[in-house]
Scaffold this motif. Sequence first.
Motif, short mmCIF file in Angstrom:
data_model
loop_
_atom_site.label_atom_id
_atom_site.label_comp_id
_atom_site.label_asym_id
_atom_site.label_seq_id
_atom_site.Cartn_x
_atom_site.Cartn_y
_atom_site.Cartn_z
N GLU A 306 5.33 6.63 -5.52
CA GLU A 306 5.98 5.20 -6.20
C GLU A 306 6.01 5.15 -7.66
O GLU A 306 6.82 4.47 -8.23
CB GLU A 306 4.78 4.26 -5.60
N TRP A 310 9.26 4.29 -9.93
CA TRP A 310 9.41 3.34 -10.70
C TRP A 310 9.85 3.76 -12.12
O TRP A 310 10.73 3.30 -12.83
CB TRP A 310 8.02 2.72 -10.69
N HIS A 635 5.77 -3.61 -6.94
CA HIS A 635 6.56 -4.30 -6.07
C HIS A 635 6.50 -5.93 -5.98
O HIS A 635 6.91 -6.54 -5.11
CB HIS A 635 6.72 -3.74 -4.80
N LYS A 640 6.76 -7.08 -1.31
CA LYS A 640 7.97 -7.08 -0.56
C LYS A 640 7.74 -7.41 0.91
O LYS A 640 8.79 -7.09 1.35
CB LYS A 640 8.72 -5.85 -0.88
N ILE A 645 14.09 -7.54 -0.72
CA ILE A 645 14.37 -6.22 -1.14
C ILE A 645 15.85 -6.12 -1.90
O ILE A 645 16.98 -6.39 -0.81
CB ILE A 645 13.87 -5.11 -0.41
N ALA A 649 17.35 -0.78 -4.20
CA ALA A 649 15.94 -0.46 -4.35
C ALA A 649 15.39 0.74 -3.37
O ALA A 649 15.98 0.76 -2.21
CB ALA A 649 15.10 -1.61 -3.90
N ILE A 654 9.21 1.12 -0.02
CA ILE A 654 10.14 0.54 0.26
C ILE A 654 10.98 0.61 1.80
O ILE A 654 11.17 -0.12 2.65
CB ILE A 654 11.42 0.34 -0.68
#
Length: 955
Positions: A306, A310, A635, A640, A645, A649, A654
């Motif tokens: 993640e 990011w 998020h 989310k 979303i 993304a 996700i």
Amino acid sequence: MLRELNIDYGPTPFRFFQNWFELEGFDAFVADTWQNITITESNTMNKLAKKLKMLKGHIRQWVKDKKDNATSLRKELKTKLAAIDTLIDKGVSSSTHLEDCDENSKNFHGIINKHRNNLAIRDTIIDEEWIEDPIAVKNEFLSHFQSRFEAPCTNRLVLDMVFPNILSPEQAQDLERVFVKEEIKEAVWDCGLDKSPGPDGFTFGFYRRFWNLIEGDVVEAVNHFFNNGFRHSGGNSSFIALIPKFQGAKMVKDYRPISLIGSLYKIITKLLANRLVTVIDGLVNEVQSAFIANRQILDGPFILNEIIHWCKAKKKQTLIFKVDFEKAFDSVRWDFLDDVLKNLGFGSRWRDWIQSCLNSSKGSILVNGSPTSEFQYFKGLKQGDPLSPFLFILVMESLHLSFQKVVNAGLYKGVVLDNSLQISHLFYADDVVFIGQWCDSNISTIIRVLDCFFQASGMRINLHKSKIMGIAVDNSLVTQAANSIGCLTLSLPFQYLGVNIGSHMSRIKSWDIVLNKVQGRLSKWKSKVLSVGGRLTLLKSVLGATPIYYMSMYKAPMYVINKLEAIRSHFFNGGDPNIRKMTFVKWENVLASKDKGGMGVSSFFALNRALIFKWIWRFHSQGFSLWSRVIKAIHGVDGKLGYHIKPSASSNWIDIVRTLPILLNKGIDLLGYIKKKVGNGEKTLFWYEPWKGDVSFNNLFPRLFALELDKKISVAGKMAQPSLITSFRRNPRSGTEASQMAMLTSLLEGICLPNMLDRWCWSLSGDEEFSVSSARILIDDKTLGTVGSKTHWCKYVPLKVNILSWRVKLNNLPTRLNLSRRGMDIQSILCPSCNLAVESTNHIFFSCPMMKDLYKSISRWWDVNLLNLSSYDDWWEWFSSLRLSSKLKLLMEGVFYITWWSVWNFRNKSIFGPFPSKARLFDDIVALSFTWCRSRSKLNFSKIDWLKNPLYISM
């Protein structure tokens, strides 16, 4: 061609075998021998060791005598097996040979022998010279490992820091309490049954079997340790088993050591580990995710994935430095470990126990099963010791604290995700990843901290295997940094804990690895020489488990799932995956649950979606864990899960969240089974979590939520306020705001928060705890549908016989009628047994005159009134109405299944030859059912009783 090992490397040590339990008279012999051994010894640890040693000698002789008495029988069986193998090799094996006996077939033995052959050490390279002499080879291994565990230098840095989390005096005292019988027994049962034993040769299957006999001696020995520490000479000896790091290993350094420790020492360390695990969660920081309850192996890779996504999206110049420690477990200094334990608040008695376990350690190397001479350990933690992983992460906690000090002092800049969360490093056992801003000072700080850690702990970083990577950083700068410190460069994607991290391409690479692994497994199995039962067992136990590690992390694309299912389907049907073959069993029917009429294999789709949904469950139930806070920081607080979303993304999380609406469209509302049970309300967010009803208040009352100043306020905090509007920036106005305020007030009227903790519940499980199996079953049931009535498996007959009965029930056998319906041009569709009617499933097994004669014979044999049957449903209705004991009913069910199995084989031989004898068919059914049912039911009845009337067999 593999070269067989025929060089004598010396005597092999005693090892207890589980099959000895099946030898007639063995239990009584062990009991008599143990009770007749008299040893006068004040040291009860020595006493137990001596009794085990004497018992070992008696067992050796007793088993040898048994083998000598069975020599002639063994020779006869070997002759028969050789004849069978010859037939198999010629491709003319009969149905009573390999197909009926795949539970112990040549194929399985071949795989085992090949594996043993690959592990054998035939020679080694010493000073660039090939050495094959057994003594020289053994001495080289001994010298290598003796030097690895030799005493470290006396000069070291002394640990001088305050640990923020330490044991309370009560916890420290509780760890040192007396070991009671129940606790000791639990430790023995925790050690497994038949794992490779240490130098004493006894498995824990032996301890469990004869626990009532040896319990007193074991308890006395453990209590001696409690009072005196490990003061038994030779009691802490271990074997070092050698596992090659890769195929074709030739040098000593190419082997990984695994310690096989003695049974008494293992019981003691298991006791210590079981106690340590109750307090370690409060001592070890959340950046460590291994060996601790409620933390998982993949937490670190998940967080890293993640953060990388990011940082790439934000174009943040980021440093990733993956550290490799040189022989990490083997390098730990014992004096440093003692300093750590002391600083963590462990008592002097506990620390003495640990040091006595370490200082008494001795080892010898197993080379082709034969041990070298023994040497003394002076450092290191043995891999294979139940206590070692926990001691190791306590050592690593000191590295975390040292580095955190550097971060707090501003000397290292991590990745700041929000105002409350900065990630600078992640640990999983000896895997360490540092994360931070890309700058020279960060890199040099890491190297300095690790050097200080080495000077104190003995754990040296291996720069040649450590790797550095930059995100949004020019490749030339990354290469320059790698060259300056002497490490490797790392590019996306890269592997962390065996999982590919980073870009979309890394996930594709991961699935390629999975497909190759599954294909690699299949290459070792000869599906054509396995029965359908053997193939089903293998594809469920091995092929079904192979992709789990990756499926726990990533959402598998449908093309990968389809490929995996195609591999399993071809293997189950015994065909070549590259050749198109007519099949009569729908693969979806094999996957469907037994409750729905399938075989209960379960689909990879359901497995993957259930495994990744576990992250959603943990996001709710472990909302304050590090990985969950990372998700919320990147998020949003709801992660989310409101499905807001952006199409562009992308991240692992996700991908997982996007599966939820897709499953919902299939009628699978997994989120609906997660319910919040509010206690005191302290750990429940008033607005964001659906704690009152199925919809969160921020979605149910959006206008009120917009007025809230403290949007992360807890239920307890909100309900403690004088009014619901106390933390609003202004009073609600008329219209929608007033209407929503009235609804909220009405909804919360009369609520009283009980004095208990908040918790999340999974409504699909009776204990309200999430299980992957419950989610998997739900997904399968919704996506695979119902095949038919519940599948019945009779445990008294082989699996392949059960599968045939299942196919009879579903009419998916290649009968002449079914073949003609598939468009196959066949000479006749009449039954080959009677030539009177079309060969359908119902005709073969129920209507054929030959079958009716068999049913009459079974009726007379069992003394039951068997009505005229025309289908499986007729048979099942009649069978269900019988009033018999459960065991007798299983026996009768087995007889019918074996009858159908025999009739189908009879039919095939009638068509393809050699032509069978119809007169002997019933006698063969009786004999075969006696063999299979008696051995599998473990009921003690004679063949005479079976022939007379099975209904009168004594249960």
